[in-house]
Motif scaffolding. Structure first.
Motif, PDB file in Angstrom:
ATOM      1  N   GLY A  36     -11.305 -39.411 -65.939  1.00 36.68           N
ATOM      2  CA  GLY A  36     -10.215 -40.579 -65.911  1.00 36.68           C
ATOM      3  C   GLY A  36      -8.775 -39.732 -66.343  1.00 36.68           C
ATOM      4  O   GLY A  36      -7.492 -40.418 -65.563  1.00 36.68           O
ATOM      5  N   ASP A  37      -8.379 -38.805 -65.481  1.00 34.50           N
ATOM      6  CA  ASP A  37      -7.416 -37.601 -66.095  1.00 34.50           C
ATOM      7  C   ASP A  37      -7.398 -37.159 -65.056  1.00 34.50           C
ATOM      8  O   ASP A  37      -7.915 -36.995 -64.271  1.00 34.50           O
ATOM      9  CB  ASP A  37      -8.154 -36.090 -66.633  1.00 34.50           C
ATOM     10  CG  ASP A  37      -7.357 -36.743 -68.383  1.00 34.50           C
ATOM     11  OD1 ASP A  37      -7.041 -37.427 -68.789  1.00 34.50           O
ATOM     12  OD2 ASP A  37      -7.429 -35.664 -69.414  1.00 34.50           O
ATOM     13  N   LYS A  38      -5.669 -37.146 -64.298  1.00 37.64           N
ATOM     14  CA  LYS A  38      -5.474 -36.887 -63.582  1.00 37.64           C
ATOM     15  C   LYS A  38      -5.511 -34.953 -63.005  1.00 37.64           C
ATOM     16  O   LYS A  38      -4.670 -34.706 -63.987  1.00 37.64           O
ATOM     17  CB  LYS A  38      -4.301 -37.642 -62.942  1.00 37.64           C
ATOM     18  CG  LYS A  38      -3.591 -36.636 -61.522  1.00 37.64           C
ATOM     19  CD  LYS A  38      -2.177 -37.426 -60.889  1.00 37.64           C
ATOM     20  CE  LYS A  38      -1.995 -37.481 -59.672  1.00 37.64           C
ATOM     21  NZ  LYS A  38      -0.401 -38.043 -59.308  1.00 37.64           N
ATOM     22  N   GLU A  75      -2.771 -41.944 -54.796  1.00 33.80           N
ATOM     23  CA  GLU A  75      -2.391 -42.257 -56.169  1.00 33.80           C
ATOM     24  C   GLU A  75      -2.946 -40.403 -56.682  1.00 33.80           C
ATOM     25  O   GLU A  75      -2.033 -39.772 -58.235  1.00 33.80           O
ATOM     26  CB  GLU A  75      -3.225 -42.549 -57.305  1.00 33.80           C
ATOM     27  CG  GLU A  75      -3.049 -44.170 -57.007  1.00 33.80           C
ATOM     28  CD  GLU A  75      -3.844 -44.785 -58.090  1.00 33.80           C
ATOM     29  OE1 GLU A  75      -4.217 -44.375 -59.745  1.00 33.80           O
ATOM     30  OE2 GLU A  75      -4.743 -45.573 -57.426  1.00 33.80           O
ATOM     31  N   THR A  77      -5.917 -36.990 -57.405  1.00 34.64           N
ATOM     32  CA  THR A  77      -7.477 -36.324 -57.622  1.00 34.64           C
ATOM     33  C   THR A  77      -7.630 -36.883 -59.433  1.00 34.64           C
ATOM     34  O   THR A  77      -6.506 -36.400 -59.529  1.00 34.64           O
ATOM     35  CB  THR A  77      -8.150 -35.381 -57.332  1.00 34.64           C
ATOM     36  OG1 THR A  77      -7.380 -35.316 -55.494  1.00 34.64           O
ATOM     37  CG2 THR A  77      -9.166 -35.066 -57.656  1.00 34.64           C
ATOM     38  N   PHE A  78      -8.949 -37.299 -59.553  1.00 33.02           N
ATOM     39  CA  PHE A  78      -9.371 -38.158 -61.012  1.00 33.02           C
ATOM     40  C   PHE A  78     -10.147 -37.675 -61.221  1.00 33.02           C
ATOM     41  O   PHE A  78     -10.616 -37.524 -60.435  1.00 33.02           O
ATOM     42  CB  PHE A  78      -8.815 -38.955 -61.391  1.00 33.02           C
ATOM     43  CG  PHE A  78      -7.350 -39.657 -61.190  1.00 33.02           C
ATOM     44  CD1 PHE A  78      -6.496 -39.836 -62.186  1.00 33.02           C
ATOM     45  CD2 PHE A  78      -6.916 -39.731 -59.774  1.00 33.02           C
ATOM     46  CE1 PHE A  78      -5.070 -40.645 -62.042  1.00 33.02           C
ATOM     47  CE2 PHE A  78      -5.711 -40.734 -59.491  1.00 33.02           C
ATOM     48  CZ  PHE A  78      -4.295 -40.840 -60.970  1.00 33.02           C
TER      49      PHE A  78
END
Length: 235
Positions: A36-38, A75, A77-78
């Motif tokens: 879930g981290d970018k 948004e 890349t995650f």
């Protein structure tokens, strides 16, 4: 200049794309990057690692293909959250292209995983799941009784039975590895089902699955290896 994250270290020019992949993968393994981290932008990664943006872009493309990263429009890349079916393909190709692989090795791997899957299911299943498995067994019997023109449906019922057993083990890692093994043995398993039905031995196929069900029902671990191996019906 953008401040570098602790897991980003300048790379030399050898195998740059692979080294970018290794850097990001190591960060995930050490939990510096979590599901879930970018991740940093292409520019930030390029500056922090000291490599060109094209190399960063190629590394990200590969990790997206592998189901490790996902690109969200507008948004960034995650790191992906959860298992993606796309993760199976590279593992399958890696085994297929391994020159040391052969039929015997594959069958040993199949037996090892299937025994483990049944063992876990036996330890962890809930009563409702056993009832669901009984329903899968009933469907398999029905499809077998329809005869020769129904091989695809029989094979699908067979798969659903084994998928249900795997899910009963409540271990997503084992379940994923089991999926890989079942992809690799797809041809072998389909050939077995086809041969058994065409030679009038369809009910033997059903009875082999019934034995697995009864083993789970009674939580009987005796002769589990022999029982699983006995379901392969090798010529």
């Amino acid at each position: 200049m953008v401040e570098r994250a602790s897991y980003l270290k300048r790379l030399n020019s050898e195998s740059v794309v692979q080294r970018v992949i290794n850097c990001l993968t190591d960060a995930m393994l050490t939990k510096q990057l979590k599901p879930g981290d970018k991740i940093p932008t292409e520019m930030e990664l390029s500056e922090s690692l000291g490599v060109g943006r094209n190399s960063i872009r190629e590394a990200i493309k590969i990790l997206v293909y592998l189901g490790v990263l996902e690109i969200r429009r507008a948004e960034g890349t995650f790191v992906c959250e959860g298992f993606s079916e796309s993760m199976i393909d590279p593992m399958v190709y890696g085994i297929i292209l391994d020159k040391t692989d052969d039929y015997d090795n594959l069958m040993e791997l199949r037996e090892l995983i299937e025994v483990g899957v049944v063992h876990l299911a036996m330890q962890k299943y809930q009563e409702k799941e056993l009832k669901d498995l009984e329903n899968h067994l009933f469907v398999l019997k029905e499809e077998i009784q329809k005869g020769l023109g129904n091989i695809d449906a029989i094979f699908e019922a067979d798969n659903q039975f084994h998928d249900a057993v795997s899910a009963m083990g409540y271990n997503p890692l084992v379940d994923k590895i089991n999926k890989v093994v079942r992809v690799l043995t797809h041809g072998v398993r389909l050939d077995t089902v086809t041969r058994m039905v065409k030679t009038g031995r369809g009910m033997e196929l059903y009875e082999a699955h019934e034995k697995i069900y009864c083993m789970l029902l009674n939580r009987d671990e005796n002769n589990i290896n022999e029982l699983i191996k006995g379901t392969y019906f090798q010529e």
